[in-house]
Design an enzyme around this catalytic site. Structure first.
Site, PDB file in Angstrom:
ATOM      1  N   ASN A   1      -1.336  -2.175  -1.112  1.00 28.75           N
ATOM      2  CA  ASN A   1      -0.534  -1.063  -0.606  1.00 28.75           C
ATOM      3  C   ASN A   1      -0.246  -1.167   0.888  1.00 28.75           C
ATOM      4  O   ASN A   1       0.620  -0.461   1.403  1.00 28.75           O
ATOM      5  CB  ASN A   1      -1.226   0.274  -0.901  1.00 28.75           C
ATOM      6  CG  ASN A   1      -2.597   0.373  -0.265  1.00 28.75           C
ATOM      7  OD1 ASN A   1      -3.526  -0.277  -0.733  1.00 28.75           O
ATOM      8  ND2 ASN A   1      -2.740   1.172   0.784  1.00 28.75           N
TER       9      ASN A   1
ATOM     10  N   GLY B   1      -2.020  -7.506   1.961  1.00 29.52           N
ATOM     11  CA  GLY B   1      -1.784  -7.382   0.529  1.00 29.52           C
ATOM     12  C   GLY B   1      -0.363  -6.966   0.227  1.00 29.52           C
ATOM     13  O   GLY B   1       0.261  -7.482  -0.711  1.00 29.52           O
TER      14      GLY B   1
ATOM     15  N   TYR C   1     -20.208  -8.373   7.821  1.00 27.17           N
ATOM     16  CA  TYR C   1     -18.862  -8.842   7.471  1.00 27.17           C
ATOM     17  C   TYR C   1     -18.873 -10.350   7.271  1.00 27.17           C
ATOM     18  O   TYR C   1     -18.306 -10.869   6.295  1.00 27.17           O
ATOM     19  CB  TYR C   1     -17.875  -8.465   8.575  1.00 27.17           C
ATOM     20  CG  TYR C   1     -16.457  -8.943   8.330  1.00 27.17           C
ATOM     21  CD1 TYR C   1     -15.675  -8.369   7.330  1.00 27.17           C
ATOM     22  CD2 TYR C   1     -15.893  -9.962   9.095  1.00 27.17           C
ATOM     23  CE1 TYR C   1     -14.375  -8.793   7.095  1.00 27.17           C
ATOM     24  CE2 TYR C   1     -14.588 -10.393   8.881  1.00 27.17           C
ATOM     25  CZ  TYR C   1     -13.841  -9.808   7.879  1.00 27.17           C
ATOM     26  OH  TYR C   1     -12.552 -10.239   7.651  1.00 27.17           O
TER      27      TYR C   1
ATOM     28  N   GLY D   1      -5.600  -4.566  -3.119  1.00 23.81           N
ATOM     29  CA  GLY D   1      -5.325  -4.053  -1.785  1.00 23.81           C
ATOM     30  C   GLY D   1      -3.885  -4.249  -1.370  1.00 23.81           C
ATOM     31  O   GLY D   1      -3.583  -4.541  -0.210  1.00 23.81           O
TER      32      GLY D   1
END
Length: 302
Positions: free
Chosen positions: A23, A27, A176, A21
């Site tokens: 991008n 991250g 979550y 992750g």
């Protein structure tokens, strides 16, 4: 140590870091900081176009940065296996595996393999990815697996073994919480299994309340309140610091957990923090590990 920042990251030259992750958001900030310190950073991303943009931003800021891309969709076990095979073919060793990518509060949905989106992506995808790369980490002295959890691991969190995919009912916040609790249970059990090897440690971190794209699925009531709540949150750059400290601070030990030092753990500089009593339940760790191996088909070496 007070006010730990990226200035405290030691030289990462000749180290290979894989960041999922990478991008955007946390991250990206993690990958950028590691690249700035000399690491060869692999941006493991679902969207290659966005990954290319991220790589360009990093190399523009740090012209000598060594950055490559790896396509990875954690919601697809086929993609996880393919990405791991490609990384194994190009890297004899991996020094840092940063399990950062994730989803928060999406509408009810499933991965391509039929798992609830948050549990399948945040936990099972990373469980499988780590297992398929672990033999590239073990030969590297000082290597680490850093998994990003959340203060949400305390919110209505439980591992619903009788309905892991929330087929009977769905509560996005509780789902979550389940996935983030799973991240910690995985970290602590992984560390127990790694201890005898003496080369690799497993640690966890959380970013506090960070204002990133992860917020895009907030329930409507919270979205309406965000203009008022936003000052409580910190930048992605600050939110990445606990992960970076867990990954690079020489004083870090296996099974530790790092997060912001401010009130409620929402913001601040990284420090060692406690996780819930439930996350330290050894029987729960064992049970989740067994189920995760069964669901992913990935068995870790003894």
């Amino acid at each position: 140590m007070s006010k730990w920042t990226t200035a405290d990251i030691p030289d990462q030259s000749r180290r290979v870091a894989v960041v999922t992750g990478a991008n955007t958001g946390l991250g990206f900030e993690t990958a950028d900081a590691l690249a700035a310190k000399g690491a060869h950073v692999v941006l493991a991303v679902r969207n290659l176009d966005k990954g290319k943009e991220a790589a360009s931003r990093i190399t523009a800021a740090h012209p000598s940065a060594d950055v490559t891309l790896q396509e990875l969709d954690l919601g697809s076990l086929e993609s996880v296996r393919s990405a791991a095979a490609e990384l194994r073919a190009t890297h004899d060793r991996i020094d840092l595996l940063i399990n950062n990518a994730g989803l928060m509060y999406p509408p009810k949905g499933t991965t391509g393999d039929g798992f609830e989106l948050q549990f399948g992506t945040n936990h099972l995808g990373h469980f499988a990815f780590t297992g398929l790369l672990i033999d590239r980490l073990l030969p590297a002295p000082g290597s680490r697996v850093v998994t990003v959890s959340s203060i949400g691991h305390r919110l209505n969190a439980a591992i619903h073994f009788d309905d892991l995919n929330w087929e009977r009912s769905y509560h996005r916040v509780a789902a979550y919480g389940q996935s983030k609790l799973a991240n910690l249970l995985f970290t602590y059990e992984l560390q127990r299994r790694l201890a005898s090897h003496g080369t690799t440690v497993a640690v966890a971190a959380h970013p506090g309340g960070s204002d990133t794209d992860l917020m895009r699925h907030l329930p409507s009531g919270l979205q309406f309140a965000m203009p008022v709540l936003r000052p409580l949150f910190q930048s992605a750059e600050m939110g990445a610091l606990p992960t970076l400290r867990a990954a690079t601070d020489s004083g870090v030990l296996g099974a530790e957990y790092y997060g912001p030092d401010g009130p409620g753990g929402l913001r601040g500089y990284p420090k060692l923090v406690p996780s819930s009593d439930q996350s330290h339940d050894v029987e729960l760790q064992h049970r989740l590990w067994t189920v995760s191996e069964e669901l992913t088909g990935v068995a870790y070496p003894a």
